[in-house]
Structure formats: structure tokens, C-alpha cells
Motif scaffolding. Structure first.
Motif, PDB file in Angstrom:
ATOM      1  N   ALA A 216       0.810  -1.214   0.000  1.00 35.74           N
ATOM      2  CA  ALA A 216       0.000   0.000   0.000  1.00 35.74           C
ATOM      3  C   ALA A 216       0.845   1.266   0.000  1.00 35.74           C
ATOM      4  N   GLN A 217       2.082   1.163   0.484  1.00 41.57           N
ATOM      5  CA  GLN A 217       2.955   2.348   0.513  1.00 41.57           C
ATOM      6  C   GLN A 217       3.392   2.766  -0.893  1.00 41.57           C
ATOM      7  N   GLU A 218       3.209   1.886  -1.869  1.00 41.07           N
ATOM      8  CA  GLU A 218       3.693   2.150  -3.228  1.00 41.07           C
ATOM      9  C   GLU A 218       2.571   2.416  -4.214  1.00 41.07           C
ATOM     10  N   LEU A 219       1.316   2.380  -3.765  1.00 39.09           N
ATOM     11  CA  LEU A 219       0.180   2.518  -4.668  1.00 39.09           C
ATOM     12  C   LEU A 219      -0.620   3.774  -4.343  1.00 39.09           C
ATOM     13  N   PRO A 220      -1.167   4.447  -5.346  1.00 37.36           N
ATOM     14  CA  PRO A 220      -2.072   5.567  -5.062  1.00 37.36           C
ATOM     15  C   PRO A 220      -3.313   5.070  -4.330  1.00 37.36           C
ATOM     16  N   LEU A 221      -3.689   5.783  -3.295  1.00 37.47           N
ATOM     17  CA  LEU A 221      -4.797   5.334  -2.467  1.00 37.47           C
ATOM     18  C   LEU A 221      -6.115   5.410  -3.227  1.00 37.47           C
ATOM     19  N   LEU A 222      -6.974   4.435  -2.970  1.00 37.18           N
ATOM     20  CA  LEU A 222      -8.299   4.367  -3.576  1.00 37.18           C
ATOM     21  C   LEU A 222      -9.325   4.462  -2.457  1.00 37.18           C
ATOM     22  N   ASN A 223     -10.382   5.247  -2.680  1.00 33.94           N
ATOM     23  CA  ASN A 223     -11.369   5.437  -1.622  1.00 33.94           C
ATOM     24  C   ASN A 223     -12.331   4.262  -1.479  1.00 33.94           C
ATOM     25  N   MET A 224     -12.247   3.247  -2.307  1.00 33.17           N
ATOM     26  CA  MET A 224     -13.001   2.006  -2.141  1.00 33.17           C
ATOM     27  C   MET A 224     -12.084   0.980  -1.467  1.00 33.17           C
ATOM     28  N   GLU A 225     -12.306   0.752  -0.174  1.00 39.60           N
ATOM     29  CA  GLU A 225     -11.374  -0.022   0.648  1.00 39.60           C
ATOM     30  C   GLU A 225     -11.120  -1.415   0.119  1.00 39.60           C
ATOM     31  N   ASP A 226     -12.199  -2.145  -0.194  1.00 38.88           N
ATOM     32  CA  ASP A 226     -12.001  -3.530  -0.603  1.00 38.88           C
ATOM     33  C   ASP A 226     -11.311  -3.632  -1.960  1.00 38.88           C
ATOM     34  N   ALA A 227     -11.666  -2.738  -2.889  1.00 38.03           N
ATOM     35  CA  ALA A 227     -10.997  -2.744  -4.189  1.00 38.03           C
ATOM     36  C   ALA A 227      -9.530  -2.374  -4.049  1.00 38.03           C
ATOM     37  N   PHE A 228      -9.214  -1.462  -3.113  1.00 42.25           N
ATOM     38  CA  PHE A 228      -7.812  -1.090  -2.924  1.00 42.25           C
ATOM     39  C   PHE A 228      -7.002  -2.259  -2.385  1.00 42.25           C
ATOM     40  N   VAL A 229      -7.578  -3.018  -1.443  1.00 44.79           N
ATOM     41  CA  VAL A 229      -6.866  -4.207  -0.961  1.00 44.79           C
ATOM     42  C   VAL A 229      -6.645  -5.175  -2.122  1.00 44.79           C
ATOM     43  N   GLY A 230      -7.627  -5.272  -3.023  1.00 45.49           N
ATOM     44  CA  GLY A 230      -7.440  -6.102  -4.208  1.00 45.49           C
ATOM     45  C   GLY A 230      -6.288  -5.628  -5.071  1.00 45.49           C
ATOM     46  N   LEU A 231      -6.116  -4.319  -5.189  1.00 52.95           N
ATOM     47  CA  LEU A 231      -4.981  -3.782  -5.942  1.00 52.95           C
ATOM     48  C   LEU A 231      -3.661  -4.151  -5.266  1.00 52.95           C
ATOM     49  N   CYS A 232      -3.646  -4.088  -3.937  1.00 53.26           N
ATOM     50  CA  CYS A 232      -2.434  -4.478  -3.207  1.00 53.26           C
ATOM     51  C   CYS A 232      -2.109  -5.944  -3.445  1.00 53.26           C
ATOM     52  N   LEU A 233      -3.139  -6.793  -3.411  1.00 49.45           N
ATOM     53  CA  LEU A 233      -2.907  -8.222  -3.616  1.00 49.45           C
ATOM     54  C   LEU A 233      -2.416  -8.492  -5.034  1.00 49.45           C
ATOM     55  N   ARG A 234      -2.974  -7.790  -6.009  1.00 51.20           N
ATOM     56  CA  ARG A 234      -2.495  -7.984  -7.383  1.00 51.20           C
ATOM     57  C   ARG A 234      -1.027  -7.603  -7.495  1.00 51.20           C
ATOM     58  N   SER A 235      -0.640  -6.519  -6.834  1.00 47.25           N
ATOM     59  CA  SER A 235       0.760  -6.098  -6.906  1.00 47.25           C
ATOM     60  C   SER A 235       1.684  -7.135  -6.274  1.00 47.25           C
ATOM     61  N   LEU A 236       1.145  -7.920  -5.342  1.00 42.82           N
ATOM     62  CA  LEU A 236       1.927  -8.968  -4.686  1.00 42.82           C
ATOM     63  C   LEU A 236       1.843 -10.300  -5.419  1.00 42.82           C
ATOM     64  N   GLY A 237       0.992 -10.382  -6.423  1.00 45.12           N
ATOM     65  CA  GLY A 237       0.801 -11.644  -7.126  1.00 45.12           C
ATOM     66  C   GLY A 237       0.018 -12.659  -6.324  1.00 45.12           C
ATOM     67  N   VAL A 238      -0.831 -12.195  -5.407  1.00 51.77           N
ATOM     68  CA  VAL A 238      -1.645 -13.077  -4.566  1.00 51.77           C
ATOM     69  C   VAL A 238      -3.043 -13.180  -5.162  1.00 51.77           C
ATOM     70  N   ALA A 239      -3.483 -14.380  -5.458  1.00 49.69           N
ATOM     71  CA  ALA A 239      -4.818 -14.600  -5.997  1.00 49.69           C
ATOM     72  C   ALA A 239      -5.841 -14.628  -4.868  1.00 49.69           C
ATOM     73  N   VAL A 240      -7.062 -14.196  -5.169  1.00 46.71           N
ATOM     74  CA  VAL A 240      -8.143 -14.257  -4.195  1.00 46.71           C
ATOM     75  C   VAL A 240      -8.926 -15.550  -4.392  1.00 46.71           C
ATOM     76  N   THR A 241      -9.418 -16.106  -3.286  1.00 45.51           N
ATOM     77  CA  THR A 241     -10.117 -17.392  -3.295  1.00 45.51           C
ATOM     78  C   THR A 241     -11.561 -17.197  -2.879  1.00 45.51           C
ATOM     79  N   ASP A 242     -12.487 -17.778  -3.651  1.00 47.40           N
ATOM     80  CA  ASP A 242     -13.893 -17.756  -3.277  1.00 47.40           C
ATOM     81  C   ASP A 242     -14.128 -18.645  -2.067  1.00 47.40           C
ATOM     82  N   GLY A 243     -14.917 -18.141  -1.119  1.00 43.00           N
ATOM     83  CA  GLY A 243     -15.280 -18.953   0.018  1.00 43.00           C
ATOM     84  C   GLY A 243     -16.237 -20.066  -0.366  1.00 43.00           C
ATOM     85  N   PRO A 244     -16.507 -20.983   0.553  1.00 44.23           N
ATOM     86  CA  PRO A 244     -17.471 -22.046   0.272  1.00 44.23           C
ATOM     87  C   PRO A 244     -18.826 -21.465  -0.114  1.00 44.23           C
TER      88      PRO A 244
END
Length: 296
Positions: A216-244
């Protein structure tokens, strides 16, 4: 995609990175004989003492899963009008319960991203050995025992590079300035977001929580919290997993004991509503169909 110069920063894009100060902190909360299996970070308004009290008595109890160490923390900013008055009350509440974090940003809907980043900062600094981190909003029903026992499973090796929730795919910013989810092109110029976990509740493995704060220190902040965390995960190469199926509900569902028993989260349940259904939900009566399990 580079951040806009400070002189042209959009009002919906708070300054970041910036050393926001902790006004309330719990730096020693993670120091126990074992690191927490789960850190529960709950976004909360400074004025909502009643809601925090209800959450402590219900799904936010640190004793929710016997034998499994849990840590609960409420995330708050400063009230835009009654900051000083509520600050004193929050300090008293924090002294009694040792579970409130507060930084010196204004507590508004568009600053929810700053709340989550405060929680991730706390994990990175004071609890990096936590196995999992759950971020939740305060207007949810949460079933921590089901999440821990049936999905995360303390007896199995801890997952790494793991993010779990209700995953949105193929969505993009909403450009209508009349709605609260408005994201101007100046803040986010692209037409779509990477896949991300919906904000009412999602789980990160401990390593991802720590790394996401760094990203998050390297990305422009986004006012949509969950989408911003998604941007952080993409920058880390971490895929998101659907729950059951049926576990992460981003809409309100009518209360039904067996259905809620197989859910991690149901959105749009205020804490006072959870108080009303909690005695029935936790009662030792009746049986529910067996759950088939999940190996996601």
C-alpha cells in the motif's frame, strides 16, 4: 499508474503514505504464550460504543473458539465534529477493554481504506506472527467458530499467500458523483478492478496482511477499501479465493439457525439485531444437516 501531484489530489484521495499517528494503540495485545490464530479487525465509528459492546458480547468475543487464541481490535478515526469529546470517551473505553485502535485521520466513509491500513499496520508492527487476519465491518453477523474450525482449521499447516471471501470479478469504478461509491477518473483511471474480496468480511493469511501493508505504501490510495486491498494483492501476485458456497453473504438474509450456522458472514445485521438472535443461534438445541466440508 502514478499518483497525482499533491497540488491536484482529489478530495476523495487522502494523503498516503503519510505517518498518521496512533492516538489509541494496543502494542502488547499480541504478546501471549502463543501468537494469535486469528486477528479480528472490526471497522467501527468513534460514536458507536453501543455497537462495540454488542460485538464483544456476541461474534467478537475473544473466547469464541475455546483453545484457539483470538485477538479483537476495533478500528476508528477521529469524529469530524466531536473529535475531542469522543476521544476522551474512547480512551476510557480502551482502558477498560484494551481493544480500540485510533489514528488521527477523520472518520468518514471515504476514509475506510485508512482504517483497514491502520489495522494492517498494527499487524505488521505488533503481531506479524498471526496466522490469519479477518477484516470485518460492524454491520455484519459473523460466525467465527465456523470460520476457524471448518475452514481455516487450526490443526492443519497454516496457509500462505491466501485471501478468502466473496470475490468480485469484472467490476469497475462507478463514475456517478451522486452516489457514495463514486470513484473519479483522477483517483482511478482504469475501467476495471482486479478481482477482490468484498469488504463486509474477508480473510488474509498473516504473511499477506503484512505484505499488503507494505504494498500500500507504493500505490495511489483508492477510496473504495475492498478494491484497494485487491490492488495491493495484485501487486503482490496473490490470488483471491472464493469462500465455500453460501459462506460469505454480502446481502442480508432472513435469520435461520442452520443457514447461519454454515455461514461465515451475513451482511447488514446491526449489532443490536445480532444481540436479539444470538441466544437462539448459540443454544444447544436442535440439529442441522451435516456440512459437506471445503478444501478450497
Amino acid at each position: 499508474w502514478l499518483p497525482a501531484p499533491a497540488t491536484t489530489r482529489h478530495p476523495l484521495q487522502p494523503p498516503y503514505p503519510r505517518p498518521y499517528r496512533f492516538l489509541l494503540n494496543e502494542p502488547h495485545k499480541c504478546r501471549g504464550p502463543r501468537p494469535p490464530f486469528l486477528v479480528l479487525l472490526v471497522a467501527s465509528r468513534p460514536s458507536d460504543a453501543e455497537g462495540r459492546a454488542a460485538i464483544r458480547r456476541t461474534w467478537g468475543s475473544e473466547l469464541a473458539v475455546p483453545g484457539v487464541p483470538l485477538v479483537r481490535l476495533f478500528l476508528t478515526g477521529v469524529h469530524p465534529v466531536f473529535g475531542a469529546e469522543l476521544g476522551r470517551l474512547l480512551a476510557e473505553e480502551s482502558g477498560a477493554h484494551r481493544d480500540v485502535l485510533q489514528q488521527d485521520f477523520v472518520d468518514t466513509y471515504h476514509n475506510l481504506t485508512l482504517k483497514t491500513l491502520m489495522g494492517l499496520q498494527w499487524v505488521a508492527r505488533h503481531c506479524p506472527a498471526a496466522r490469519y487476519v479477518l477484516k470485518a465491518d460492524s454491520d455484519v453477523f459473523l460466525n467465527v467458530p465456523f470460520l476457524v474450525r471448518r475452514i481455516l482449521r487450526p490443526g492443519r499447516p497454516p496457509r500462505r499467500r491466501f485471501a478468502l471471501g466473496h470475490v468480485y470479478r469484472g467490476t469497475g469504478p462507478l463514475r456517478n458523483p451522486r452516489i457514495k461509491w463514486f470513484v473519479p477518473r483522477q483517483v482511478y483511471p482504469h475501467r476495471s478492478y482486479p478481482p477482490y474480496c468484498a469488504g463486509p468480511a474477508y480473510v488474509l493469511s498473516g504473511d499477506v496482511a503484512v505484505a499488503a501493508f507494505g504494498a500500500a505504501q507504493e500505490l495511489p490510495l483508492l477510496n473504495m477499501e475492498d478494491a484497494f486491498v485487491g490492488l495491493c494483492l495484485r501487486s503482490l501476485g496473490v490470488a483471491v479465493t472464493d469462500g465455500p458456497p453460501g459462506a460469505f453473504n454480502v446481502v442480508r438474509l432472513p435469520y435461520e439457525r442452520c443457514r447461519f450456522g454454515r455461514a461465515v458472514v451475513v451482511h447488514r445485521y446491526e449489532p443490536r439485531e445480532v444481540l436479539r438472535i444470538w441466544p437462539d443461534f448459540t443454544a444447544e438445541n436442535g440439529t442441522c444437516p451435516p456440512w459437506g466440508g471445503w478444501d478450497g
